[in-house]
Each structure stands twice: as structure tokens, then as C-alpha cells.
Write a protein that holds these residues in place. Sequence first.
Motif, mmCIF file in Angstrom:
data_model
loop_
_atom_site.group_PDB
_atom_site.id
_atom_site.type_symbol
_atom_site.label_atom_id
_atom_site.label_comp_id
_atom_site.label_asym_id
_atom_site.label_seq_id
_atom_site.Cartn_x
_atom_site.Cartn_y
_atom_site.Cartn_z
ATOM 1 N N GLN A 35 0.813 -1.207 0.000
ATOM 2 C CA GLN A 35 0.000 0.000 0.000
ATOM 3 C C GLN A 35 0.853 1.267 0.000
ATOM 4 O O GLN A 35 0.439 2.302 -0.522
ATOM 5 C CB GLN A 35 -0.944 -0.004 1.198
ATOM 6 C CG GLN A 35 -2.053 -1.034 1.098
ATOM 7 C CD GLN A 35 -2.894 -0.850 -0.156
ATOM 8 O OE1 GLN A 35 -3.434 0.211 -0.385
ATOM 9 N NE2 GLN A 35 -2.985 -1.880 -0.977
ATOM 10 N N ASP A 36 2.052 1.196 0.558
ATOM 11 C CA ASP A 36 2.988 2.324 0.465
ATOM 12 C C ASP A 36 3.285 2.600 -1.010
ATOM 13 O O ASP A 36 3.274 3.743 -1.468
ATOM 14 C CB ASP A 36 4.309 2.016 1.169
ATOM 15 C CG ASP A 36 4.161 1.740 2.655
ATOM 16 O OD1 ASP A 36 3.013 1.612 3.127
ATOM 17 O OD2 ASP A 36 5.188 1.642 3.337
ATOM 18 N N ALA A 37 3.574 1.526 -1.743
ATOM 19 C CA ALA A 37 3.932 1.652 -3.159
ATOM 20 C C ALA A 37 2.762 2.169 -3.975
ATOM 21 O O ALA A 37 2.930 3.005 -4.869
ATOM 22 C CB ALA A 37 4.401 0.297 -3.693
ATOM 23 N N THR A 38 1.564 1.681 -3.666
ATOM 24 C CA THR A 38 0.382 2.112 -4.400
ATOM 25 C C THR A 38 0.123 3.597 -4.211
ATOM 26 O O THR A 38 -0.191 4.318 -5.163
ATOM 27 C CB THR A 38 -0.850 1.313 -3.932
ATOM 28 O OG1 THR A 38 -0.663 -0.070 -4.256
ATOM 29 C CG2 THR A 38 -2.112 1.800 -4.625
ATOM 30 N N ILE A 39 0.261 4.077 -2.988
ATOM 31 C CA ILE A 39 0.033 5.495 -2.717
ATOM 32 C C ILE A 39 1.096 6.355 -3.395
ATOM 33 O O ILE A 39 0.805 7.415 -3.944
ATOM 34 C CB ILE A 39 0.002 5.758 -1.204
ATOM 35 C CG1 ILE A 39 -1.255 5.127 -0.598
ATOM 36 C CG2 ILE A 39 0.024 7.250 -0.910
ATOM 37 C CD1 ILE A 39 -1.361 5.281 0.885
ATOM 38 N N MET A 40 2.350 5.908 -3.391
ATOM 39 C CA MET A 40 3.401 6.656 -4.074
ATOM 40 C C MET A 40 3.136 6.693 -5.578
ATOM 41 O O MET A 40 3.342 7.725 -6.238
ATOM 42 C CB MET A 40 4.772 6.052 -3.794
ATOM 43 C CG MET A 40 5.932 6.785 -4.473
ATOM 44 S SD MET A 40 6.085 8.520 -3.948
ATOM 45 C CE MET A 40 7.067 8.308 -2.444
ATOM 46 N N GLN A 41 2.672 5.587 -6.126
ATOM 47 C CA GLN A 41 2.344 5.545 -7.548
ATOM 48 C C GLN A 41 1.232 6.545 -7.865
ATOM 49 O O GLN A 41 1.299 7.274 -8.861
ATOM 50 C CB GLN A 41 1.914 4.140 -7.960
ATOM 51 C CG GLN A 41 1.654 3.993 -9.452
ATOM 52 C CD GLN A 41 1.140 2.617 -9.814
ATOM 53 O OE1 GLN A 41 0.267 2.081 -9.151
ATOM 54 N NE2 GLN A 41 1.692 2.045 -10.863
ATOM 55 N N SER A 42 0.209 6.590 -7.020
ATOM 56 C CA SER A 42 -0.883 7.543 -7.224
ATOM 57 C C SER A 42 -0.372 8.977 -7.125
ATOM 58 O O SER A 42 -0.756 9.844 -7.919
ATOM 59 C CB SER A 42 -1.981 7.314 -6.187
ATOM 60 O OG SER A 42 -2.619 6.067 -6.370
ATOM 61 N N ALA A 43 0.489 9.234 -6.145
ATOM 62 C CA ALA A 43 1.030 10.583 -5.959
ATOM 63 C C ALA A 43 1.851 11.013 -7.174
ATOM 64 O O ALA A 43 1.754 12.158 -7.629
ATOM 65 C CB ALA A 43 1.887 10.633 -4.697
ATOM 66 N N GLU A 44 2.671 10.095 -7.710
ATOM 67 C CA GLU A 44 3.461 10.416 -8.900
ATOM 68 C C GLU A 44 2.552 10.683 -10.097
ATOM 69 O O GLU A 44 2.773 11.622 -10.868
ATOM 70 C CB GLU A 44 4.425 9.273 -9.223
ATOM 71 C CG GLU A 44 5.606 9.161 -8.273
ATOM 72 C CD GLU A 44 6.577 8.058 -8.671
ATOM 73 O OE1 GLU A 44 7.680 8.025 -8.113
ATOM 74 O OE2 GLU A 44 6.231 7.216 -9.547
ATOM 75 N N SER A 45 1.524 9.851 -10.255
ATOM 76 C CA SER A 45 0.612 10.005 -11.390
ATOM 77 C C SER A 45 -0.099 11.346 -11.343
ATOM 78 O O SER A 45 -0.242 12.029 -12.360
ATOM 79 C CB SER A 45 -0.422 8.870 -11.387
ATOM 80 O OG SER A 45 0.191 7.616 -11.543
ATOM 81 N N ILE A 46 -0.539 11.743 -10.149
ATOM 82 C CA ILE A 46 -1.265 13.003 -9.996
ATOM 83 C C ILE A 46 -0.329 14.198 -10.158
ATOM 84 O O ILE A 46 -0.632 15.161 -10.866
ATOM 85 C CB ILE A 46 -1.964 13.048 -8.635
ATOM 86 C CG1 ILE A 46 -3.113 12.027 -8.604
ATOM 87 C CG2 ILE A 46 -2.493 14.438 -8.331
ATOM 88 C CD1 ILE A 46 -3.724 11.838 -7.242
#
Length: 255
Positions: A35-46
Motif C-alpha cells: 500500500q505504500d507503493a500504491t500510494i506513491m504511484q498515485s502521488a506520482e501520477s497526480i
Amino acid sequence: MSQEQPTQDGSSEPIKYGDVFEVSSELASKPVAPQDATIMQSAESIALGHVPRGGPASIMQSAAAQNERLGAISRDDMTDIARDKGVTVSQTEVGGTRLVSEAVAGEVVGQYIYPSEAGDGYPTTGVQSESTTIGEALEAVALTAGDKPIEQSDAAAIQAAEVRATGVGELMPGGIGAEAQHAAAINARTKPEDDKTTLSDVLTDATSRLIGDKAVKKEDAEGVVGSEIRTRRDLATLPGGVAASMAVASSLNQF
């Protein structure tokens, strides 16, 4: 990345943040969680409009996947320190270049630069003068969870986001909420996974299809989260999904 060390029971030690990033203090000893990785991925995408190849999110995803294969963590795990202190992506103009910093729990895990003239290719929404809008948060889902077939919970979240973006107070005929609801109904009766409508099919151009848009605020994110979890059996949000993307956008906007 350091070599995995066998434990006394013959298993391997999970990959920790200190194994893949130059970090110290408490974070260094924490296993990298999915979930850490998923949130970082979302943050990068946004924040950036894409997920940089070989960037922090990519590294975290690889480490988390290995930890999950080892059985050290589960798919839904999130590091407590990341949950409490957050995951961020920020950008600053420095001498004609754009400095991007990514952090977990306040510890920088990646820094890199882009020429300022590359700005059109790397949006700065949510981290500089402009704030991330609901439409942009929805488009980010197409990057993080785009291959997922739309289910009722996704449609409910998309509908809630559209209503908040437009301010109309009801669903728009032919809008993305209506399309998502129709797709969820058809998908439920469709057996082959490849024939189902995915999140990216509906959300790739979400911003241009909304009749109105607005910056994501905390109450917007909370409303969408509520709509999504009410229609999920596990009462949890989809990793990288609509509610998760709205939550990340709200955090980046600091509303």
C-alpha cells in the motif's frame, strides 16, 4: 538492493526501506509494503502526470512484490509510519530547472530534475500554484488501476466524484458516472475478463468530459471514499482506485 538474509526458520528477511533508499531513523527498518507503493504511484501520477520508470514508486513496487512473495506482508498492508506521516511528491523551480522530491514519512526517497521547458510534458498540478482537480485525480486512476474491470463500487465512486466536480447535484446523462454504471452492469454479466470495460476505458479523458471541475478538497475525498466502501464487501478502498486517488489528491492539495 541488498541480498535477502535467511531467517532461523529458513525464510528470507523482507526488503526494508534502508535496503533500497538512503534513509535513516525509523523508516530504514520498515519493510516496504504494497500500500505504500500504491500510494506513491498515485502521488506520482497526480503530480507528474506519469509514473517515472525506475523512480521511487517503481522501486517500492518491486520491493513490496518481493516481500509479498516471501509471505512477510500481505497485499493490503501499509507501513504504520507511512500511514501516519504520509507519502508526498513536491516540485520546486530552481535556476531554470524543476526539482522533484519524493518522500515517505518525511524522508526523501528520490530527487531528480526536469528542464523547465519540459513542463508541458510533466504537469505540476497539486504541487505548485495549481491544485489537483477531481478530473485529474480520476485520470490518474487510468494510470494506476486502469486495467481493472469496472465494478459497482468503482461506478459508485466515479458517480460521487462527478457530482462533486460539477456541483450539479445529480448525475449527468451521458457523463462518466452514467457510463461507469452501465459498464459495471454489463461487466457483471460478462464472463471473459478481456471483454469487460476497464477503468481506463472510462477515465482516460475524464477532465475533458466533465462539464465542470474543481480542486479536490478533504470533504470531496471523504465523500467518494464513503461511496466506494459502501459497495465493497471488505469495506475497504481499492488500491490505486478512485477513492484512493481522491485521497492522495486531497493530501497533495493540503486542503
